[in-house]
Design a protein around this motif. Structure first.
Motif, PDB file in Angstrom:
ATOM      1  N   LEU A   8       1.955  -4.553  -9.572  1.00 34.57           N
ATOM      2  CA  LEU A   8       2.181  -2.880  -9.414  1.00 34.57           C
ATOM      3  C   LEU A   8       3.459  -2.485  -9.971  1.00 34.57           C
ATOM      4  CD1 LEU A   8       1.652  -0.453  -7.742  1.00 34.57           C
ATOM      5  CD2 LEU A   8       2.766  -1.692  -5.660  1.00 34.57           C
ATOM      6  N   ARG A  64       0.956  -1.019   0.009  1.00 32.30           N
ATOM      7  CA  ARG A  64      -0.037  -0.045   0.140  1.00 32.30           C
ATOM      8  C   ARG A  64       0.660   1.342   0.152  1.00 32.30           C
ATOM      9  NH1 ARG A  64      -5.815  -0.538   2.984  1.00 32.30           N
ATOM     10  NH2 ARG A  64      -6.516  -2.662   2.691  1.00 32.30           N
ATOM     11  N   CYS A  98       9.584  -1.811  -5.816  1.00 32.67           N
ATOM     12  CA  CYS A  98       8.529  -2.690  -6.332  1.00 32.67           C
ATOM     13  C   CYS A  98       9.324  -4.155  -6.741  1.00 32.67           C
ATOM     14  CB  CYS A  98       7.741  -1.917  -7.257  1.00 32.67           C
ATOM     15  SG  CYS A  98       6.504  -1.021  -6.658  1.00 32.67           S
ATOM     16  N   THR A 120       2.183   1.760  -3.472  1.00 32.01           N
ATOM     17  CA  THR A 120       0.942   2.074  -4.355  1.00 32.01           C
ATOM     18  C   THR A 120       0.955   3.673  -3.847  1.00 32.01           C
ATOM     19  OG1 THR A 120      -0.111  -0.123  -4.297  1.00 32.01           O
ATOM     20  CG2 THR A 120      -1.355   2.026  -4.698  1.00 32.01           C
TER      21      THR A 120
END
Length: 230
Positions: free
Chosen positions: A214, A172, A204, A175
């Motif tokens: 993602l 999260r 990532c 993101t």
């Protein structure tokens, strides 16, 4: 059909939806809802959850014409049965806001996002995962409406909170960093957008793998931005 069987049916429908098999998920959600209403009644929490699941499946299929009325019905019933501040009611309010935003109706989506965030901060606390999600959702709605000043400020706050609560490597948090880079990009601030995309992509790849959805999203965002600047 027993409640246990209905629960299994609901779980299977959700599983189909998660793997993208909406052709099986939607009819199963529809049958499950009918059975819950017949056996448990229209106001039972499991019935309300089933109605929300069906609306979510409609939205996943892009059928907002059926999703939005069903989300609104679920919200109204949860407000009546559970109260305006119940966590499930707050989830329903978020769902209606998201569906309106998907339909491009930001005039209705933004006030609902604002109300959901305020309710979750009051009921769940500022650091609850659902509250963090609402903060990001509202920031995204502001950005879609072209209100970049509020979008960037709120996205920066959301990222700071995610780092503090979840840690720098949580999905999260990653993101949220991608969202902030996107907000900078939309505002034309490439001097902040590109380095943030680059750092987020590296993290990532390290944390999630090179093939994670993602990671692919961040890589695509960075590639598109670099192409514009060459």
């Amino acid at each position: 059909m027993t409640p246990w069987t209905q629960s299994s049916s609901s779980n299977l429908a959700v599983a189909y939806e998660k793997v993208g098999d909406l052709a099986r998920a939607i009819p199963l959600h529809e049958v499950t809802l009918v059975n819950y209403q017949r056996v448990l009644g229209p106001d039972h929490p499991d019935t309300l959850a089933s109605r929300s699941n069906l609306a979510d499946a409609y939205e996943s299929a892009g059928d907002l014409g059926r999703a939005i009325p069903l989300y609104k019905q679920t919200l109204a019933e949860r407000e009546r049965v559970l109260g305006a501040d119940h966590p499930d009611t707050l989830t329903s309010r978020n769902n209606v806001a998201h569906a309106y935003q998907s339909a491009g109706d930001l005039g209705r989506a933004i006030p609902l996002h604002e109300a959901t965030l305020a309710g979750r901060e009051r009921v769940l606390g500022a650091d609850h995962l659902s509250t963090l999600t609402s903060r990001n959702n509202l920031a995204a709605a502001y950005q879609a409406a072209g209100d970049l000043s509020r979008a960037i400020s709120l996205t920066e706050q959301a990222l700071t909170d995610c780092v503090r609560v979840l840690g720098p490597d949580h999905p999260r948090t990653l993101t949220s960093r991608n969202n902030l880079a996107a907000a900078y990009r939309t505002a034309g601030d490439l001097g902040r957008a590109i380095p943030l995309y680059e750092a987020t992509l590296a993290d990532c790849e390290r944390v999630l793998s090179t093939d994670h959805p993602l990671t692919k999203t961040v890589r695509s965002n960075l590639a598109a931005l670099e192409k514009r600047t060459t």
